[in-house]
Design a protein around this motif. Structure first.
Motif, PDB file in Angstrom:
ATOM      1  N   ILE A 187       6.216   6.494   6.211  1.00  9.95           N
ATOM      2  CA  ILE A 187       5.113   6.114   7.103  1.00  9.95           C
ATOM      3  C   ILE A 187       5.602   4.883   7.843  1.00  9.95           C
ATOM      4  N   TYR A 188       5.775   4.999   9.159  1.00 11.80           N
ATOM      5  CA  TYR A 188       6.182   3.830   9.950  1.00 11.80           C
ATOM      6  C   TYR A 188       4.915   3.212  10.529  1.00 11.80           C
ATOM      7  N   ILE A 189       4.555   2.039  10.027  1.00  8.12           N
ATOM      8  CA  ILE A 189       3.283   1.418  10.418  1.00  8.12           C
ATOM      9  C   ILE A 189       3.538   0.149  11.213  1.00  8.12           C
ATOM     10  N   ARG A 190       2.721  -0.091  12.216  1.00  9.23           N
ATOM     11  CA  ARG A 190       2.947  -1.290  13.025  1.00  9.23           C
ATOM     12  C   ARG A 190       2.857  -2.533  12.135  1.00  9.23           C
ATOM     13  N   GLY A 191       3.721  -3.485  12.396  1.00  9.61           N
ATOM     14  CA  GLY A 191       3.858  -4.656  11.531  1.00  9.61           C
ATOM     15  C   GLY A 191       2.602  -5.485  11.387  1.00  9.61           C
ATOM     16  N   GLU A 192       1.757  -5.470  12.420  1.00 11.32           N
ATOM     17  CA  GLU A 192       0.546  -6.302  12.374  1.00 11.32           C
ATOM     18  C   GLU A 192      -0.471  -5.770  11.369  1.00 11.32           C
ATOM     19  N   TYR A 193      -0.410  -4.473  11.063  1.00  4.87           N
ATOM     20  CA  TYR A 193      -1.336  -3.899  10.081  1.00  4.87           C
ATOM     21  C   TYR A 193      -0.857  -4.236   8.668  1.00  4.87           C
ATOM     22  N   ALA A 194      -0.582  -5.502   8.415  1.00  4.07           N
ATOM     23  CA  ALA A 194       0.062  -5.893   7.157  1.00  4.07           C
ATOM     24  C   ALA A 194      -0.796  -5.570   5.928  1.00  4.07           C
ATOM     25  N   TRP A 195      -2.092  -5.794   6.064  1.00  3.30           N
ATOM     26  CA  TRP A 195      -2.948  -5.551   4.890  1.00  3.30           C
ATOM     27  C   TRP A 195      -3.097  -4.057   4.593  1.00  3.30           C
ATOM     28  N   ILE A 196      -2.913  -3.242   5.630  1.00  7.95           N
ATOM     29  CA  ILE A 196      -3.023  -1.798   5.412  1.00  7.95           C
ATOM     30  C   ILE A 196      -1.808  -1.286   4.638  1.00  7.95           C
ATOM     31  N   VAL A 197      -0.683  -1.977   4.786  1.00  5.81           N
ATOM     32  CA  VAL A 197       0.502  -1.614   4.000  1.00  5.81           C
ATOM     33  C   VAL A 197       0.140  -1.656   2.514  1.00  5.81           C
ATOM     34  N   ASP A 198      -0.559  -2.705   2.106  1.00  8.60           N
ATOM     35  CA  ASP A 198      -0.960  -2.830   0.691  1.00  8.60           C
ATOM     36  C   ASP A 198      -1.880  -1.689   0.276  1.00  8.60           C
ATOM     37  N   ILE A 199      -2.822  -1.353   1.171  1.00 12.79           N
ATOM     38  CA  ILE A 199      -3.770  -0.271   0.858  1.00 12.79           C
ATOM     39  C   ILE A 199      -3.011   1.050   0.673  1.00 12.79           C
ATOM     40  N   LEU A 200      -2.054   1.303   1.569  1.00  8.58           N
ATOM     41  CA  LEU A 200      -1.287   2.553   1.475  1.00  8.58           C
ATOM     42  C   LEU A 200      -0.415   2.567   0.221  1.00  8.58           C
ATOM     43  N   GLU A 201       0.214   1.427  -0.063  1.00  4.64           N
ATOM     44  CA  GLU A 201       1.094   1.378  -1.242  1.00  4.64           C
ATOM     45  C   GLU A 201       0.290   1.626  -2.515  1.00  4.64           C
ATOM     46  N   GLN A 202      -0.920   1.071  -2.524  1.00  9.92           N
ATOM     47  CA  GLN A 202      -1.788   1.274  -3.682  1.00  9.92           C
ATOM     48  C   GLN A 202      -2.165   2.749  -3.827  1.00  9.92           C
ATOM     49  N   ALA A 203      -2.493   3.374  -2.698  1.00 12.36           N
ATOM     50  CA  ALA A 203      -2.867   4.792  -2.738  1.00 12.36           C
ATOM     51  C   ALA A 203      -1.675   5.636  -3.198  1.00 12.36           C
ATOM     52  N   ILE A 204      -0.482   5.273  -2.739  1.00 12.38           N
ATOM     53  CA  ILE A 204       0.719   6.017  -3.129  1.00 12.38           C
ATOM     54  C   ILE A 204       0.952   5.880  -4.637  1.00 12.38           C
ATOM     55  N   THR A 205       0.794   4.669  -5.146  1.00 11.71           N
ATOM     56  CA  THR A 205       0.966   4.450  -6.586  1.00 11.71           C
ATOM     57  C   THR A 205      -0.034   5.279  -7.379  1.00 11.71           C
ATOM     58  N   GLU A 206      -1.289   5.276  -6.919  1.00 12.67           N
ATOM     59  CA  GLU A 206      -2.315   6.069  -7.612  1.00 12.67           C
ATOM     60  C   GLU A 206      -1.965   7.555  -7.600  1.00 12.67           C
ATOM     61  N   ALA A 207      -1.517   8.027  -6.429  1.00 14.16           N
ATOM     62  CA  ALA A 207      -1.167   9.451  -6.319  1.00 14.16           C
ATOM     63  C   ALA A 207      -0.009   9.771  -7.259  1.00 14.16           C
ATOM     64  N   LYS A 208       0.924   8.848  -7.336  1.00  9.00           N
ATOM     65  CA  LYS A 208       2.093   9.067  -8.179  1.00  9.00           C
ATOM     66  C   LYS A 208       1.697   9.080  -9.657  1.00  9.00           C
ATOM     67  N   ASN A 209       0.847   8.130 -10.029  1.00  6.89           N
ATOM     68  CA  ASN A 209       0.396   8.064 -11.420  1.00  6.89           C
ATOM     69  C   ASN A 209      -0.366   9.318 -11.830  1.00  6.89           C
ATOM     70  N   ASN A 210      -0.917  10.010 -10.860  1.00 11.34           N
ATOM     71  CA  ASN A 210      -1.666  11.222 -11.175  1.00 11.34           C
ATOM     72  C   ASN A 210      -0.874  12.499 -10.917  1.00 11.34           C
ATOM     73  N   GLY A 211       0.416  12.326 -10.727  1.00 11.93           N
ATOM     74  CA  GLY A 211       1.291  13.500 -10.660  1.00 11.93           C
ATOM     75  C   GLY A 211       1.386  14.192  -9.320  1.00 11.93           C
ATOM     76  N   TRP A 212       0.835  13.589  -8.241  1.00 13.00           N
ATOM     77  CA  TRP A 212       0.896  14.237  -6.926  1.00 13.00           C
ATOM     78  C   TRP A 212       2.155  13.851  -6.154  1.00 13.00           C
ATOM     79  N   LEU A 213       2.839  12.854  -6.643  1.00 16.88           N
ATOM     80  CA  LEU A 213       4.091  12.432  -6.008  1.00 16.88           C
ATOM     81  C   LEU A 213       5.108  12.214  -7.117  1.00 16.88           C
ATOM     82  N   GLY A 214       6.376  12.177  -6.727  1.00 10.24           N
ATOM     83  CA  GLY A 214       7.431  11.959  -7.713  1.00 10.24           C
ATOM     84  C   GLY A 214       8.231  13.231  -7.919  1.00 10.24           C
ATOM     85  N   LYS A 215       8.700  13.406  -9.138  1.00 13.16           N
ATOM     86  CA  LYS A 215       9.572  14.558  -9.415  1.00 13.16           C
ATOM     87  C   LYS A 215       8.750  15.768  -9.835  1.00 13.16           C
TER      88      LYS A 215
END
Ligand SMILES: Cc1cc2nc3c(=O)[nH]c(=O)nc-3n(C[C@H](O)[C@H](O)[C@H](O)COP(=O)(O)O)c2cc1C
Ligand code: SF4
Ligand code: FES
Lengths: 166, 450
Positions: B120-148
């Motif tokens: 996901i290439y996000i404009r640099g000014e949306y800095a706080w949204i980077v955190d929101i996306l990273e959190q969502a990605i971690t949650e998805a990964k912890n629930n088996g939707w991402l990863g191996k």
């Protein structure tokens, strides 16, 4: 000599690991953000050379990038940077007045920093907040629906925070 | 009420978080898609008629079918979250409030395209949204939707968030790819197209945030059902970010069956023009598309009601129409000055030109200077023709479409509001003295969602 802490180095390694083998240059933009945050809010040539050594690329490759993107500061900036949007949609909602008001209140022009090093005023182009105009970016966050009163309150808040941290 | 398929759950408390999102039917599209053949997923997207929501409106399914598949070479999906076109703030809304919708869309699309590492290439000014996306990605990964080996399909997928650093041009897909490689955002000469040679010379698909989020309802409903929303070739729903002089600025999901008039005046959407002012003009699809005066905005040159669809907004071509573009809807009331607005846009494009081609680099600078002179009362009548001439010489003569994007707003402003340019030339002193204020907009206006 400047150096990232161990914790920051872990972050650098995490960033590099996101790209294929040998494509560590792809981490340049995020590592420059990290370096700017860590080393005083701007990118000195020492900082840029350090980033080049971390990513095993030529310093010129870093300078090329640092000078291209508007978020990298190539000279020192104030502790608080007010980046006020001046593009059309914000202009329709009075951004010209806000820029003028901040300038008058702080006695600086866009691009300048106050003598106490506390504030920098910068005009920027559309930040994707046109429906919440007029607006500015302050650090990591946006301040939206600005009015003169709100600007006064933000400046006072910054002064209080700066005094509390000293 | 129009049909909603993207923001229908945006109001649910806590929808930003995985548990709430999942409880409300989230990740059903991943469950469904990963049981399908990737080619069948592409087929559904083709059937849906979905057109790219980033601005150009290119059919997404067709774009996906172009991706080269050389043996042993990884492919990549890149999500364009650069959102920098003035007037546009819809992708931000989606990512900020329902990040899992994008993540879900990315997983399905990565499966369809065979992308094991999606960015996901996000404009640099949306800095706080980077955190929101990273959190969502971690949650998805912890629930088996991402990863191996997701859902025991043998499919591995990671999503990475790459932050830009302030450059509109990086929204152009080849500039974005350069930037992702850690370089200046200089657009590449095409061909080769990204589908053949994209990031790290590998086959790459670049799609807008909203496009990729729309893949979720397409899979859930089925392509044919999705295509029933909207009219003609404007299928599905579109997010419109509305701003300028309206009572209710915000992000609205429309189903492309409503008229422009309804969108501006109805309480469900913009709520009309504040302070009893009249509508003067509108740029309906982001700063690059032509401005239209009120009469041509509400009715086409043929006298038909203008609708919020790709076809209707562009009816009449550039002579009497405009474009859907990115859905950045900028409304002007009768007090606004078209010359001043056009000047800010010219300054924007000069600032954002990457400088590779001379018509764009020099032309945007000239247009800014001339417009500034006219706006501040030192312009000449011949400057208006000079402006017209310059924009014409930029259009079509550059490596990437930023040149056109800079030329079109100037051309349209002169085409429809020439008298305003002439007024500035004839009234230099008044031009200088005019004052722009917070006027009547100092109140905390309601920002509306959905
Ligand atoms: C100067 C310029 C800026 C652009 N900015 C964006 C942008 O911010 N977001 C976006 O999705 N597309 C942007 N585009 C369009 C992209 O090049 C590309 O067409 C799009 O991301 C494809 O996605 P889609 O097919 O899903 O619309 C821009 C194009 C140009 C020429
Ligand atoms: S048209 Fe402008 S932005 Fe695009 S490549 Fe040429 S100089 Fe760069
Ligand atoms: S014009 Fe100011 S945020 Fe878009």
């Amino acid at each position: 000599m400047i150096q990232f802490s161990d914790e920051k180095m872990t972050e650098v390694r995490r960033l590099i690991a996101r790209y294929p083998e040998g494509k560590q240059k792809s981490a340049l933009l995020p590592v420059l953000h990290l370096a700017q945050e860590t080393f005083g809010g701007w990118l000195s040539s020492e900082t840029m050379d350090y980033v080049a050594s971390l990513l095993q690329i030529e310093p010129i490759e870093v300078y090329e990038v640092a000078t291209f993107y508007s978020m990298y500061n190539l000279k020192p900036v104030g502790k608080y940077m007010f980046e006020v949007c001046q593009t059309g949609p914000c202009m329709l909602n009075g951004s010209d007045d806000i820029i003028k008001y901040i300038g008058e209140t702080l006695s600086i022009k866009p691009g300048e920093t106050t003598a106490d090093g506390l504030f920098t005023l910068k005009t920027v182009e559309c930040l994707g907040a046109c429906g919440y105009a007029p607006m500015m970016q302050m650090g990591k966050h946006y301040r939206e629906h600005l009015t003169k009163e709100k600007v006064d309150a933000i400046i006072a808040e910054c002064r209080r925070n700066a005094a509390a941290n000293n | 009420m129009g049909r909603k398929v993207l923001l229908d759950k945006a109001h649910i408390e806590g929808i930003r978080y995985y548990d709430v999102y999942r409880k409300n039917g989230g990740y059903a599209a991943v469950e469904k898609a990963l049981k399908m053949d990737p080619a069948a997923v592409v087929e559904e997207v083709k059937k849906s008629g979905l057109r790219g929501r980033g601005g150009a409106g290119f059919p997404t399914g067709m774009k996906w079918s172009f991706i080269a598949k050389p043996e042993g070479v990884p492919r990549h999906l890149v999500c364009n979250a650069d959102e920098s076109e003035p007037g546009t703030f819809k992708d931000r809304y989606l990512m900020e409030f329902i990040p899992h919708l994008l993540i879900e869309g990315l997983i399905v699309s990565s499966w369809a395209l065979g992308s094991n590492n999606t960015y996901i290439y996000i404009r640099g000014e949306y800095a706080w949204i980077v955190d929101i996306l990273e959190q969502a990605i971690t949650e998805a990964k912890n629930n088996g939707w991402l990863g191996k080996n997701i859902m025991n399909t043998g499919f591995d997928c990671e999503i990475h968030v790459q932050r830009g650093a302030g450059a509109y041009i990086c929204g152009e897909e080849t500039a974005l790819i350069e930037s992702l490689e850690g370089k200046r955002g200089n657009p590449r000469i095409k061909p080769p197209f990204p589908a053949v040679k994209g990031v790290w010379d590998r086959p790459t698909v670049v799609n807008n945030v909203e496009t990729l989020a729309a893949v979720v309802p397409i899979i859930n409903l089925g392509g044919e059902e999705y295509a029933k929303i909207g009219v003609g070739k404007s299928t599905g729903t579109k997010l419109i970010s509305a701003c300028g002089n309206i009572k209710k600025p915000g992000v609205y999901e429309i189903d492309m069956t409503i008229s422009v008039e309804e969108f501006i005046y109805s309480d469900e959407y913009c709520g009309g023009i504040p302070n009893g002012k009249k509508l003067k003009a509108c740029i309906p699809g982001g700063s690059s598309v032509p401005i239209l005066p009120a009469n041509l905005l509400l009715k086409t040159a043929k006298g038909e009601q203008r609708m919020m669809t790709y076809e209707s907004l562009s009816d009449g071509g550039f002579a009497t129409g405009s474009m859907m573009g990115s859905g950045g809807f900028i409304v002007f009331d009768e007090d606004q000055c078209v010359v001043r607005h056009t000047y800010t846009l010219a300054r924007f494009y000069r600032h954002e030109s990457c400088g590779q081609c001379s018509p764009c680099r020099e032309g945007t600078g000239w247009m800014e200077k001339i417009l500034k002179n006219i706006e501040y009362g030192s312009g000449k009548m011949s400057d208006i023709d000079l402006l017209w001439d310059i924009q014409r010489r930029i259009e079509g003569n550059t490596i990437c479409p930023l040149g056109d994007a800079a030329a079109w707003p100037v051309a349209a402003a002169i085409r429809h509001f020439r008298d305003e340019f002439e007024w500035h030339v004839n009234n230099p002193e008044e031009s200088q003295r005019r004052n722009y204020g917070l006027a009547h907009y100092a109140d905390e206006r309601q920002v509306v969602v959905g």
